[in-house]
Design a protein around this motif. Sequence first.
Motif, PDB file in Angstrom:
ATOM      1  N   ALA A   1       0.858  -1.186   0.000  1.00  0.00           N
ATOM      2  CA  ALA A   1       0.000   0.000   0.000  1.00  0.00           C
ATOM      3  C   ALA A   1       0.894   1.236   0.000  1.00  0.00           C
ATOM      4  CB  ALA A   1      -0.908   0.000   1.220  1.00  0.00           C
ATOM      5  N   ILE A   2       0.612   2.138  -0.934  1.00  0.00           N
ATOM      6  CA  ILE A   2       1.352   3.386  -1.046  1.00  0.00           C
ATOM      7  C   ILE A   2       0.353   4.532  -0.903  1.00  0.00           C
ATOM      8  CG2 ILE A   2       2.775   4.832  -2.556  1.00  0.00           C
ATOM      9  CD1 ILE A   2       3.617   2.231  -3.998  1.00  0.00           C
ATOM     10  N   PRO A   3       0.551   5.425   0.055  1.00  0.00           N
ATOM     11  CA  PRO A   3      -0.369   6.559   0.165  1.00  0.00           C
ATOM     12  C   PRO A   3      -0.274   7.438  -1.085  1.00  0.00           C
ATOM     13  CG  PRO A   3       1.297   6.623   1.914  1.00  0.00           C
ATOM     14  CD  PRO A   3       1.619   5.468   1.043  1.00  0.00           C
ATOM     15  N   ILE A   4      -1.414   7.943  -1.538  1.00  0.00           N
ATOM     16  CA  ILE A   4      -1.441   8.842  -2.697  1.00  0.00           C
ATOM     17  C   ILE A   4      -0.507  10.035  -2.447  1.00  0.00           C
ATOM     18  CG2 ILE A   4      -2.896  10.504  -3.935  1.00  0.00           C
ATOM     19  CD1 ILE A   4      -3.586   7.885  -5.020  1.00  0.00           C
ATOM     20  N   SER A   5      -0.339  10.423  -1.192  1.00  0.00           N
ATOM     21  CA  SER A   5       0.514  11.571  -0.873  1.00  0.00           C
ATOM     22  C   SER A   5       1.969  11.347  -1.297  1.00  0.00           C
ATOM     23  CB  SER A   5       0.436  11.903   0.616  1.00  0.00           C
ATOM     24  OG  SER A   5       0.860  10.798   1.389  1.00  0.00           O
ATOM     25  N   ASP A   6       2.406  10.098  -1.482  1.00  0.00           N
ATOM     26  CA  ASP A   6       3.753   9.832  -1.984  1.00  0.00           C
ATOM     27  C   ASP A   6       3.899  10.269  -3.447  1.00  0.00           C
ATOM     28  OD1 ASP A   6       4.449   8.674   0.434  1.00  0.00           O
ATOM     29  OD2 ASP A   6       5.191   6.810  -0.456  1.00  0.00           O
ATOM     30  N   ALA A   7       2.790  10.300  -4.168  1.00  0.00           N
ATOM     31  CA  ALA A   7       2.801  10.666  -5.589  1.00  0.00           C
ATOM     32  C   ALA A   7       2.814  12.183  -5.702  1.00  0.00           C
ATOM     33  CB  ALA A   7       1.592  10.068  -6.301  1.00  0.00           C
ATOM     34  N   ARG A   8       4.000  12.749  -5.617  1.00  0.00           N
ATOM     35  CA  ARG A   8       4.170  14.202  -5.673  1.00  0.00           C
ATOM     36  C   ARG A   8       5.353  14.521  -6.574  1.00  0.00           C
ATOM     37  NH1 ARG A   8       5.992  12.778  -0.275  1.00  0.00           N
ATOM     38  NH2 ARG A   8       8.195  13.269  -0.046  1.00  0.00           N
ATOM     39  N   PRO A   9       5.413  15.740  -7.084  1.00  0.00           N
ATOM     40  CA  PRO A   9       6.567  16.111  -7.911  1.00  0.00           C
ATOM     41  C   PRO A   9       7.871  15.863  -7.154  1.00  0.00           C
ATOM     42  CG  PRO A   9       4.863  17.795  -8.059  1.00  0.00           C
ATOM     43  CD  PRO A   9       4.442  16.850  -6.964  1.00  0.00           C
ATOM     44  N   GLY A  10       8.822  15.266  -7.840  1.00  0.00           N
ATOM     45  CA  GLY A  10      10.098  14.935  -7.209  1.00  0.00           C
ATOM     46  C   GLY A  10      10.066  13.635  -6.433  1.00  0.00           C
ATOM     47  N   GLY A  11       8.932  12.941  -6.448  1.00  0.00           N
ATOM     48  CA  GLY A  11       8.778  11.680  -5.733  1.00  0.00           C
ATOM     49  C   GLY A  11       9.112  10.483  -6.607  1.00  0.00           C
ATOM     50  N   PRO A  12       8.453   9.362  -6.344  1.00  0.00           N
ATOM     51  CA  PRO A  12       8.792   8.119  -7.045  1.00  0.00           C
ATOM     52  C   PRO A  12       8.371   8.118  -8.510  1.00  0.00           C
ATOM     53  CG  PRO A  12       6.856   7.779  -5.689  1.00  0.00           C
ATOM     54  CD  PRO A  12       7.369   9.162  -5.377  1.00  0.00           C
ATOM     55  N   ILE A  13       9.033   7.242  -9.249  1.00  0.00           N
ATOM     56  CA  ILE A  13       8.668   6.983 -10.637  1.00  0.00           C
ATOM     57  C   ILE A  13       8.306   5.514 -10.775  1.00  0.00           C
ATOM     58  CG2 ILE A  13      10.157   8.809 -11.540  1.00  0.00           C
ATOM     59  CD1 ILE A  13      12.135   6.610 -12.467  1.00  0.00           C
ATOM     60  N   VAL A  14       7.541   5.212 -11.812  1.00  0.00           N
ATOM     61  CA  VAL A  14       7.324   3.828 -12.226  1.00  0.00           C
ATOM     62  C   VAL A  14       8.379   3.592 -13.302  1.00  0.00           C
ATOM     63  CG1 VAL A  14       5.728   2.160 -13.230  1.00  0.00           C
ATOM     64  CG2 VAL A  14       4.856   3.951 -11.697  1.00  0.00           C
ATOM     65  N   ALA A  15       9.493   2.995 -12.887  1.00  0.00           N
ATOM     66  CA  ALA A  15      10.648   2.833 -13.777  1.00  0.00           C
ATOM     67  C   ALA A  15      10.428   1.683 -14.745  1.00  0.00           C
ATOM     68  CB  ALA A  15      11.906   2.594 -12.956  1.00  0.00           C
ATOM     69  N   PHE A  16      10.785   1.940 -15.996  1.00  0.00           N
ATOM     70  CA  PHE A  16      10.747   0.900 -17.035  1.00  0.00           C
ATOM     71  C   PHE A  16      12.123   0.682 -17.660  1.00  0.00           C
ATOM     72  CE2 PHE A  16       8.729   4.828 -18.713  1.00  0.00           C
ATOM     73  CZ  PHE A  16       9.763   5.278 -19.533  1.00  0.00           C
ATOM     74  N   ALA A  17      13.120   1.438 -17.220  1.00  0.00           N
ATOM     75  CA  ALA A  17      14.478   1.269 -17.737  1.00  0.00           C
ATOM     76  C   ALA A  17      15.488   1.554 -16.644  1.00  0.00           C
ATOM     77  CB  ALA A  17      14.721   2.195 -18.926  1.00  0.00           C
ATOM     78  N   ILE A  18      16.603   0.865 -16.727  1.00  0.00           N
ATOM     79  CA  ILE A  18      17.734   1.102 -15.844  1.00  0.00           C
ATOM     80  C   ILE A  18      18.960   1.272 -16.734  1.00  0.00           C
ATOM     81  CG2 ILE A  18      18.085  -1.380 -15.458  1.00  0.00           C
ATOM     82  CD1 ILE A  18      19.167  -0.691 -12.670  1.00  0.00           C
ATOM     83  N   ASP A  19      19.650   2.372 -16.550  1.00  0.00           N
ATOM     84  CA  ASP A  19      20.818   2.698 -17.358  1.00  0.00           C
ATOM     85  C   ASP A  19      20.512   2.618 -18.854  1.00  0.00           C
ATOM     86  OD1 ASP A  19      22.292   3.141 -15.022  1.00  0.00           O
ATOM     87  OD2 ASP A  19      22.886   1.030 -14.894  1.00  0.00           O
ATOM     88  N   GLY A  20      19.317   3.084 -19.223  1.00  0.00           N
ATOM     89  CA  GLY A  20      18.928   3.164 -20.626  1.00  0.00           C
ATOM     90  C   GLY A  20      18.420   1.881 -21.246  1.00  0.00           C
TER      91      GLY A  20
END
Length: 172
Positions: free
Chosen positions: A110-129
């Motif tokens: 569970a992730i609080p919606i409040s974590d979703a803020r500018p400068g916060g986490p991303i849903v990453a789909f790539a690492i080092d390109g």
Amino acid sequence: MTITMTINGIFSFSRALFLAAIVATQGAAGTADDSSTPVLEVTGDQVSDQSFSLSVQDLRNIAVQNIVTSTIWTQGVHEFSGVPLYSLLQHLEVTGTTIQAIALNDYAVAIPISDARPGGPIVAFAIDGQPIPRREKGPLWIIYPFDQSPEYRTETIYSRSIWQLNRLNIVE
């Protein structure tokens, strides 16, 4: 002669099994290299009365942000690329209080919606390109900017960094 044919037959059969195993595991061990294949489902009562199936290309079209950070699961500093969680939820017009993030193996956090803020986490789909292989925690991984602030280096935040992500369920 019969023994030779039987041994050759065994080797041929073994080789065929080996090749079949490689082909069968490519889907399980592969990467999200087909950017048009859906990799993330977003559902919930708070998701504009519908669900979304998003591909990596869909995520790229929303926004792309890079986070350069170390993690407790990898060696050294890496550049993670993905859609900011904030931008994703805004794009889908999501309301609610909690994101239930679910992995391919049905592990959920569970992730609080409040974590979703500018400068916060991303849903990453790539690492080092490069696309993130399933064997390396892909195809999607929620990454916080761990090195940016001590607030992101807590057990609570680490527990929210779910890998092999494939579903987000938004709840009130």
